[in-house]
Design a protein around this motif. Structure first.
Motif, PDB file in Angstrom:
ATOM      1  N   ARG A 174       0.856  -1.144  -0.067  1.00 16.19           N
ATOM      2  CA  ARG A 174      -0.006  -0.003  -0.054  1.00 16.19           C
ATOM      3  C   ARG A 174       0.668   1.293   0.027  1.00 16.19           C
ATOM      4  NH1 ARG A 174      -5.018   1.249   4.107  1.00 16.19           N
ATOM      5  NH2 ARG A 174      -5.738   3.197   3.226  1.00 16.19           N
ATOM      6  N   GLU A 177       2.812   1.800  -3.422  1.00 13.66           N
ATOM      7  CA  GLU A 177       2.004   1.952  -4.829  1.00 13.66           C
ATOM      8  C   GLU A 177       2.200   2.975  -5.541  1.00 13.66           C
ATOM      9  OE1 GLU A 177      -2.606   0.821  -6.575  1.00 13.66           O
ATOM     10  OE2 GLU A 177      -2.098   0.816  -4.284  1.00 13.66           O
ATOM     11  N   GLN A 180       6.077   2.552  -7.262  1.00 10.81           N
ATOM     12  CA  GLN A 180       6.554   1.231  -7.399  1.00 10.81           C
ATOM     13  C   GLN A 180       7.581   0.970  -8.555  1.00 10.81           C
ATOM     14  OE1 GLN A 180       3.221  -1.248  -9.508  1.00 10.81           O
ATOM     15  NE2 GLN A 180       2.113   0.439  -8.843  1.00 10.81           N
TER      16      GLN A 180
END
Length: 246
Positions: A174, A177, A180
């Motif tokens: 989370r 993200e 990434q």
């Protein structure tokens, strides 16, 4: 002075017509060189193959001099690897990594880890996993250990799938993200191995893609902290090993 210890053969260099300079990783004395008279004889050549274990006696007038070895083989491994390109390149990589250690500086935990890797190099399903874990342990031994136990952003201990390329700390799915594309992948087999301490725990093959991700992770920090400071590239044996996993 004199001492006796078990050791792993890392390599030899010719010295004169019949002798060699033998480079050993010993359990109690660390990486240690010495002159071995008659080291080029037909009797000694099979004993002095990289990756074999020996019982060694070192003698010298003072600790700092080269000194002389007397060795006897205890475990012969090299012949097992001849028919396996993966094992041969894994052996080359392991020896290259161990030669990074400073001379006469003991690293008993790495010595024990190296023995585990050596004893499984001819097992294609296990060897690559162990080599990645060994690289992780080597980074920790040099003071550049990765923190893979909790998220650097939230402190969470679940869903850790990334590593920051700057700090070497894990990042949760989370929290990572939005970033990434800038983070390194953290494969589960490294996340669950206790930062490289539990070498054989869950050492089943996680798949080549996960293993390559593990090598990408450790390779980034090896290049940054260890090989980069020596102005040297990562070992050729490592590149060949990765090509076999492609």
């Amino acid at each position: 002075m004199q001492w006796q210890d078990e050791g792993i053969v890392l390599g030899i260099r010719r010295h004169g017509e019949t002798s060699v300079i033998l480079d050993l990783l010993t359990r109690a004395r660390g990486r240690h060189g010495g002159l071995l008279r008659g080291g080029r004889s037909l009797r000694m050549q099979p004993v002095l193959q990289t990756g074999n274990s020996v019982e060694a006696v070192w003698r010298g007038r003072v600790e700092g001099q080269l000194g002389q070895y007397r060795v006897e083989g205890t475990v012969s491994r090299a012949a097992r690897f001849l028919d396996s390109p993966l094992a041969l390149n894994g052996l080359g990589l392991l020896a290259d990594l161990l030669r990074l250690l400073p001379e006469r500086d003991p690293h008993p935990a790495l010595y024990d880890a190296a023995l585990v890797v050596l004893d499984h190099l001819d097992e294609a399903g296990i060897a690559p996993v162990l080599l990645v874990r060994f690289e992780l342990a080597l980074l920790a031994e040099f003071g550049f250990g990765l923190d893979l136990t909790q998220c650097a952003v939230t402190g969470a201990t679940q869903d850790l799938i990334y590593v920051s390329p700057r700090t070497g700390r894990a990042v949760s799915a989370r929290a990572g993200e939005p970033y990434q594309d800038r983070l390194l992948a953290l494969p589960a087999f490294l996340r669950d191995s206790g930062n490289g301490r539990g070498f054989m725990a869950g050492a089943g093959h996680p798949g080549n893609a996960a293993v390559r991700a593990g090598f990408a992770l450790t390779g980034h920090f090896l290049a940054r902290h260890i090989y980069g400071s020596r102005d040297a590239p990562l070992p050729d044996a490592r590149a060949r090993l990765l090509s076999l996993l492609a």
